[in-house]
Design an enzyme around this catalytic site. Structure first.
Site, mmCIF file in Angstrom:
data_model
loop_
_atom_site.group_PDB
_atom_site.id
_atom_site.type_symbol
_atom_site.label_atom_id
_atom_site.label_comp_id
_atom_site.label_asym_id
_atom_site.label_seq_id
_atom_site.Cartn_x
_atom_site.Cartn_y
_atom_site.Cartn_z
ATOM 1 N N ASP A 60 -23.754 16.255 25.483
ATOM 2 C CA ASP A 60 -24.926 16.329 24.614
ATOM 3 C C ASP A 60 -25.851 17.487 25.000
ATOM 4 O O ASP A 60 -25.949 17.850 26.175
ATOM 5 C CB ASP A 60 -25.688 15.000 24.689
ATOM 6 N N ASN A 104 -26.140 20.545 22.948
ATOM 7 C CA ASN A 104 -25.778 21.865 22.399
ATOM 8 C C ASN A 104 -26.867 22.434 21.484
ATOM 9 O O ASN A 104 -27.198 23.621 21.551
ATOM 10 C CB ASN A 104 -24.499 21.765 21.556
ATOM 11 N N ARG A 149 -30.132 21.724 21.310
ATOM 12 C CA ARG A 149 -31.357 22.112 22.021
ATOM 13 C C ARG A 149 -31.143 23.389 22.828
ATOM 14 O O ARG A 149 -32.024 24.234 22.922
ATOM 15 C CB ARG A 149 -31.802 20.964 22.951
ATOM 16 N N ARG A 165 -28.116 26.044 15.664
ATOM 17 C CA ARG A 165 -27.428 25.001 16.437
ATOM 18 C C ARG A 165 -25.940 25.307 16.634
ATOM 19 O O ARG A 165 -25.354 24.983 17.662
ATOM 20 C CB ARG A 165 -27.575 23.647 15.717
ATOM 21 N N HIS A 192 -22.995 24.907 19.755
ATOM 22 C CA HIS A 192 -21.687 24.243 19.730
ATOM 23 C C HIS A 192 -20.596 25.190 20.230
ATOM 24 O O HIS A 192 -19.656 24.768 20.901
ATOM 25 C CB HIS A 192 -21.357 23.743 18.321
ATOM 26 N N GLU A 211 -20.898 8.814 13.727
ATOM 27 C CA GLU A 211 -22.241 8.995 13.145
ATOM 28 C C GLU A 211 -22.582 10.476 12.929
ATOM 29 O O GLU A 211 -23.517 10.795 12.189
ATOM 30 C CB GLU A 211 -23.302 8.366 14.057
ATOM 31 N N ASN A 212 -21.840 11.362 13.557
ATOM 32 C CA ASN A 212 -22.186 12.795 13.457
ATOM 33 C C ASN A 212 -21.942 13.383 12.059
ATOM 34 O O ASN A 212 -22.420 14.478 11.754
ATOM 35 C CB ASN A 212 -21.454 13.627 14.523
ATOM 36 N N SER A 227 -24.728 5.887 22.881
ATOM 37 C CA SER A 227 -24.416 6.357 21.518
ATOM 38 C C SER A 227 -22.999 6.003 21.050
ATOM 39 O O SER A 227 -22.267 6.859 20.551
ATOM 40 C CB SER A 227 -24.643 7.874 21.430
#
Ligand code: IPE
Ligand code: IPE
Ligand code: MG
Length: 241
Positions: free
Chosen positions: A26, A28, A30, A39, A43, A73-74, A197
């Site tokens: 987790d 990427n 930010r 963003r 990635h 959920e992504n 998550s």
């Protein structure tokens, strides 16, 4: 005199109590934002980190490494971000096909892959046949959700004809997507959030959880060494004394 920061650190040694490490990759987005970049840039950097960390984990001698790449959920994210992640996956699969000998591990995808494009599904099926002689397995969780996985296991067992009262914990362990892998001994989440998550809900029963602030693209092999040291500082009681 100031202590040299270039001194080589001693690498921790694994024993049979630490076979499987899992990462919630987790941070990427930010990481990219901090540099004023989109963003997607995060990635891309995250995908590079994934390659480096997997290589290092097989070098250190883990039997299994599981990484959370894309959750059920992504899909809620903007279309262009999802498309960028799928494009990175495509590039990774092509590269693996070409350069698989570079990687001292075999790859396996866990999650519901049926929603991916036929081309991605074919590439995944092919790369999963490579490096079958390697000791380390890398499970890439893609369109993965712990709840979806448990529902999938239940459906498998119904298909097998299990009757009420017959289902055991072992039955579920052998029908979840990680089947054949030991449960994760430690789950590391980068990026500073304190939650899992929907990751490895069944398998995490006795995993040591470790939350670190480092954003995924910044994670280094030295950080993995720190995770290993942290693991060996924990006392696992499994409910006993
Ligand atoms: C993790 O990084 C990668 C995926 C979920 C695909 P994020 O994209 O969640 O990055 P942050 O948490 O927003 O910084
Ligand atoms: C978890 O990260 C999923 C992956 C790393 C693939 P998220 O960024 O999606 O998790 P939440 O939304 O912060 O819980
Ligand atoms: Mg995130």
């Amino acid at each position: 005199m100031e202590k040299s920061t270039t001194t080589q650190r001693e690498r921790p040694v694994l024993d049979s109590s630490f076979r499987h490490i899992a990462f919630i990759m987790d941070g990427n987005g930010r990481w990219a934002k901090r540099q004023g970049k989109p963003r997607e840039f995060g990635h891309k950097a995250g995908a590079e980190t994934f390659r480096r960390i997997c290589l290092y984990c097989s070098e250190v001698g883990f039997e299994a490494v599981t990484v959370y790449a894309f959750s059920t959920e992504n899909w809620k994210r903007p279309k262009h971000e999802v498309a960028a992640i799928m494009a990175l996956l495509d590039t990774f699969l092509d590269e693996l096909k070409r350069d698989y000998k570079k990687y001292n591990n075999r790859i396996r995808f866990i999650g519901d892959l049926t929603v991916l494009t036929p081309s991605l599904q074919e590439k995944i099926a092919y790369v999963e046949t490579l490096n079958s002689h390697c000791r380390t397995v890398v499970n890439v969780a893609l369109n993965y959700g712990g709840r979806a996985e448990i529902a999938h296991a239940c459906n498998e067992l119904i298909r097998e004809g299990k009757k009420p009262g017959e289902v055991t914990e072992d039955d579920i362990s052998r029908t979840v997507w990680t089947s054949g892998c030991p449960d994760p001994d430690m789950i590391v989440r980068t990026g500073g959030d304190l939650r899992i998550s929907n990751f490895l809900l069944w398998q995490a029963a006795y995993a040591e959880l470790y939350f670190i602030d480092t954003l995924w693209p910044d994670l280094t092999p030295d950080d993995v060494d720190d995770c290993i040291r942290e693991f060996y500082s924990r006392k696992r009681r499994y409910g006993g004394l």
